[in-house]
Motif scaffolding. Structure first.
Motif, PDB file in Angstrom:
ATOM      1  N   ASN A   1      -5.813   5.410   2.569  1.00 31.71           N
ATOM      2  CA  ASN A   1      -4.541   4.957   2.026  1.00 31.71           C
ATOM      3  C   ASN A   1      -4.683   4.805   0.515  1.00 31.71           C
ATOM      4  O   ASN A   1      -5.508   4.025   0.040  1.00 31.71           O
ATOM      5  CB  ASN A   1      -4.142   3.624   2.655  1.00 31.71           C
ATOM      6  N   ASN A   2      -3.883   5.530  -0.238  1.00 31.93           N
ATOM      7  CA  ASN A   2      -4.000   5.519  -1.694  1.00 31.93           C
ATOM      8  C   ASN A   2      -3.044   4.525  -2.353  1.00 31.93           C
ATOM      9  O   ASN A   2      -2.970   4.455  -3.566  1.00 31.93           O
ATOM     10  CB  ASN A   2      -3.771   6.933  -2.241  1.00 31.93           C
ATOM     11  N   ASP A   3      -2.301   3.743  -1.544  1.00 31.94           N
ATOM     12  CA  ASP A   3      -1.381   2.737  -2.100  1.00 31.94           C
ATOM     13  C   ASP A   3      -1.998   1.355  -2.167  1.00 31.94           C
ATOM     14  O   ASP A   3      -1.372   0.415  -2.662  1.00 31.94           O
ATOM     15  CB  ASP A   3      -0.123   2.623  -1.220  1.00 31.94           C
ATOM     16  N   ILE A   4      -3.196   1.217  -1.636  1.00 34.90           N
ATOM     17  CA  ILE A   4      -3.915  -0.058  -1.690  1.00 34.90           C
ATOM     18  C   ILE A   4      -5.353   0.326  -2.012  1.00 34.90           C
ATOM     19  O   ILE A   4      -5.769   1.454  -1.730  1.00 34.90           O
ATOM     20  CB  ILE A   4      -3.810  -0.807  -0.330  1.00 34.90           C
TER      21      ILE A   4
ATOM     22  N   LYS B   1       2.726  -0.762   4.772  1.00 34.37           N
ATOM     23  CA  LYS B   1       3.863  -0.010   5.318  1.00 34.37           C
ATOM     24  C   LYS B   1       5.164  -0.379   4.609  1.00 34.37           C
ATOM     25  O   LYS B   1       6.252  -0.045   5.082  1.00 34.37           O
ATOM     26  CB  LYS B   1       4.003  -0.297   6.820  1.00 34.37           C
ATOM     27  N   ARG B   2       5.049  -1.048   3.445  1.00 34.52           N
ATOM     28  CA  ARG B   2       6.255  -1.575   2.787  1.00 34.52           C
ATOM     29  C   ARG B   2       7.234  -0.469   2.392  1.00 34.52           C
ATOM     30  O   ARG B   2       8.422  -0.685   2.322  1.00 34.52           O
ATOM     31  CB  ARG B   2       5.875  -2.430   1.572  1.00 34.52           C
ATOM     32  N   ASN B   3       6.701   0.717   2.100  1.00 33.85           N
ATOM     33  CA  ASN B   3       7.597   1.822   1.719  1.00 33.85           C
ATOM     34  C   ASN B   3       7.832   2.787   2.869  1.00 33.85           C
ATOM     35  O   ASN B   3       8.137   3.952   2.649  1.00 33.85           O
ATOM     36  CB  ASN B   3       6.997   2.586   0.534  1.00 33.85           C
ATOM     37  N   GLY B   4       7.646   2.320   4.082  1.00 34.36           N
ATOM     38  CA  GLY B   4       7.792   3.209   5.227  1.00 34.36           C
ATOM     39  C   GLY B   4       6.427   3.609   5.740  1.00 34.36           C
ATOM     40  O   GLY B   4       5.581   2.764   5.938  1.00 34.36           O
ATOM     41  N   TYR B   5       6.222   4.893   5.893  1.00 32.86           N
ATOM     42  CA  TYR B   5       4.971   5.387   6.462  1.00 32.86           C
ATOM     43  C   TYR B   5       3.824   5.209   5.467  1.00 32.86           C
ATOM     44  O   TYR B   5       4.011   5.420   4.277  1.00 32.86           O
ATOM     45  CB  TYR B   5       5.140   6.858   6.824  1.00 32.86           C
ATOM     46  N   PRO B   6       2.612   4.750   5.914  1.00 33.06           N
ATOM     47  CA  PRO B   6       1.514   4.588   4.950  1.00 33.06           C
ATOM     48  C   PRO B   6       1.130   5.916   4.280  1.00 33.06           C
ATOM     49  O   PRO B   6       1.149   6.963   4.913  1.00 33.06           O
ATOM     50  CB  PRO B   6       0.359   4.043   5.787  1.00 33.06           C
ATOM     51  N   ASN B   7       0.802   5.833   2.998  1.00 28.80           N
ATOM     52  CA  ASN B   7       0.510   7.017   2.181  1.00 28.80           C
ATOM     53  C   ASN B   7      -0.964   7.399   2.320  1.00 28.80           C
ATOM     54  O   ASN B   7      -1.813   6.918   1.589  1.00 28.80           O
ATOM     55  CB  ASN B   7       0.877   6.682   0.729  1.00 28.80           C
TER      56      ASN B   7
END
Ligand SMILES: [Zn+2]
Length: 223
Positions: free
Chosen positions: A176-179, A23-29
Motif C-alpha cells: 500500500n503506497n498511501d501509508i 480505505k478512506r479513498n475507497g479501494y486501497p492503493n
C-alpha cells in the motif's frame, strides 16, 4: 507484561482504525513491488562486512510508534520498506536514515510459503501515517510470540502488504503506497549477493534511529 501495553481488544480497535484509514479513498492503493529496501549510513554496512562476516543481525526494536505497542523491547528484527517514490514509482534516491540503500528481492522476506505477517502498530508523526507489519518465519520463536500477542494477517488479502500466487512456487507482491508500511523482519540476513546503491542522506544519517515517535494528539491513529 506491563499494564501500559495494548490489551488484545485495544490492538483490535487500532487495527480497525488502520484498516479504515487505508480505505478512506475507497479501494486501497496497492502497488506491485519487486524489492524491499533498507537505508543506512556507509559505516553501518562496513561494520557488518568487516566485523560480522557479512551477516546483518536482528536487534531489539527501539521505542518508535505507540509506547503501548506489544513488540517494543520484546522481539528482535530488522526494518525494511517497500514504498515507491515519485510519480514514476521508483525506489527512493534519498533517505533520512543513511546514504546507502540495500535492495533485497521481495520474495526473500515475504515468501508466503515460509512466513507469517502480523499487524503490530499504527501511528503517525505530524505528516505521515505508518503501519508496522512484523514478518516471521513460520514456527520461529518470534512467530510464536506474534501468534500469541499480535493480529495475524491474511497474507493474500490485506490492505497493507500481500502476496498473489502465480503458480505453486512464484508470487507477485503488493504494498500500500498511501501509508508508510514498515516491515519488521525477525531473522538475520546475509548480505552476500545483495544490491547496494549510493543515495542522498537527508537527515543526520544515524544508524540507531529507525522510526519516529508517536503523535499522541492525532485522532486518526490513537484510541
Ligand atoms: Zn495519526
Amino acid at each position: 507484561m506491563s499494564s501500559d501495553e495494548f490489551t488484545a481488544q485495544e490492538l483490535r480497535d487500532l487495527f480497525r482504525k488502520c484498516c479504515g484509514f487505508v480505505k478512506r479513498n475507497g479501494y486501497p492503493n496497492m502497488e506491485k513491488i519487486e524489492y524491499l529496501y533498507r537505508c543506512k549510513p556507509q559505516d553501518y554496512w562496513d561494520d557488518i562486512r568487516y566485523f560480522n562476516n557479512n551477516l546483518m543481525e536482528t536487534y531489539i526494536k527501539d521505542d518508535n510508534g505507540h509506547s503501548e505497542n506489544l513488540i517494543n523491547g520484546e522481539i528482535d528484527g530488522l526494518f525494511f520498506s517497500g514504498r515507491l517514490c515519485g510519480s514514476n514509482l521508483k525506489l527512493p534516491n534519498s533517505s533520512p536514515f543513511g546514504n546507502i540503500r540495500m535492495d533485497i528481492k521481495s520474495y526473500l522476506i515475504l515468501n508466503p510459503n515460509k512466513h507469517n505477517f502480523y499487524f503490530a502498530d499504527f501511528y503517525c508523526n505530524k505528516k505521515l501515517h505508518y503501519v508496522t507489519i512484523v514478518v516471521c518465519v513460520n514456527n520461529s520463536d518470534a512467530d510464536d510470540y506474534c501468534q500469541d500477542n499480535l493480529i495475524k494477517l491474511n497474507k493474500f488479502a490485506n490492505p497493507f502488504i500481500k502476496a498473489e500466487q502465480i503458480d505453486g512456487r512464484r508470487h507477485n507482491f503488493y504494498i500500500n503506497n498511501d501509508i508508510w508500511v514498515e516491515i519488521f523482519y525477525t531473522e538475520d540476513i546475509n548480505l552476500n549477493g545483495k544490491e547496494f546503491t549510493r543515495i542522498r542522506a537527508t537527515g543526520k544519517g544515524s544508524s540507531n534511529f529507525d522510526g519516529v515517535p508517536n503523535n499522541k494528539r492525532c485522532k486518526i491513529c490513537n484510541l
